[in-house]
Design a protein around this motif. Structure first.
Motif, short mmCIF file in Angstrom:
data_model
loop_
_atom_site.label_atom_id
_atom_site.label_comp_id
_atom_site.label_asym_id
_atom_site.label_seq_id
_atom_site.Cartn_x
_atom_site.Cartn_y
_atom_site.Cartn_z
N GLN A 58 0.83 -1.21 0.00
CA GLN A 58 0.00 0.00 0.00
C GLN A 58 0.86 1.26 0.00
N ILE A 59 1.97 1.25 0.77
CA ILE A 59 2.87 2.42 0.81
C ILE A 59 3.51 2.64 -0.55
N ILE A 60 3.97 1.56 -1.18
CA ILE A 60 4.61 1.67 -2.49
C ILE A 60 3.60 2.15 -3.52
N ARG A 61 2.39 1.63 -3.49
CA ARG A 61 1.36 2.03 -4.44
C ARG A 61 0.98 3.50 -4.25
N THR A 62 0.92 3.94 -3.02
CA THR A 62 0.60 5.35 -2.74
C THR A 62 1.73 6.27 -3.18
N ALA A 63 2.98 5.83 -2.97
CA ALA A 63 4.13 6.66 -3.35
C ALA A 63 4.25 6.78 -4.87
N THR A 64 3.96 5.71 -5.60
CA THR A 64 4.10 5.76 -7.06
C THR A 64 2.94 6.51 -7.72
N SER A 65 1.80 6.61 -7.04
CA SER A 65 0.68 7.32 -7.65
C SER A 65 0.70 8.80 -7.29
N GLY A 66 1.70 9.24 -6.61
CA GLY A 66 1.83 10.67 -6.30
C GLY A 66 1.05 11.07 -5.06
#
Length: 69
Positions: A58-66
């Motif tokens: 979830q952290i990685i997905r949030t970071a890559t989506s800006g």
């Protein structure tokens, strides 16, 4: 109305008295030990893996989506 028979009453009293004399005499083997875990180490490891893995995902997905979900 019926009353309790003498024999039945004596039987119940004897059973009660037998329980009174046993009070506090718990055998050592019937007590629980502190070493027994309700969940095995493999299941606990799997649970930690799933929780930490999903939070990292979830952290990685949030970071890559800006930062916008």
């Amino acid at each position: 109305m019926r009353t309790t028979s003498k024999r039945l009453a004596d039987k119940k009293v004897a059973k009660f008295q037998k329980n009174i004399t046993k009070r506090g005499a718990v055998p050592e083997t019937s007590t629980k030990k502190g070493n027994d875990y309700p969940v095995g180490p493999i299941l606990l490891g799997f649970f930690v893996f799933v929780v930490i893995g999903s939070s990292l995902f979830q952290i990685i997905r949030t970071a890559t989506s800006g930062g916008m979900a």
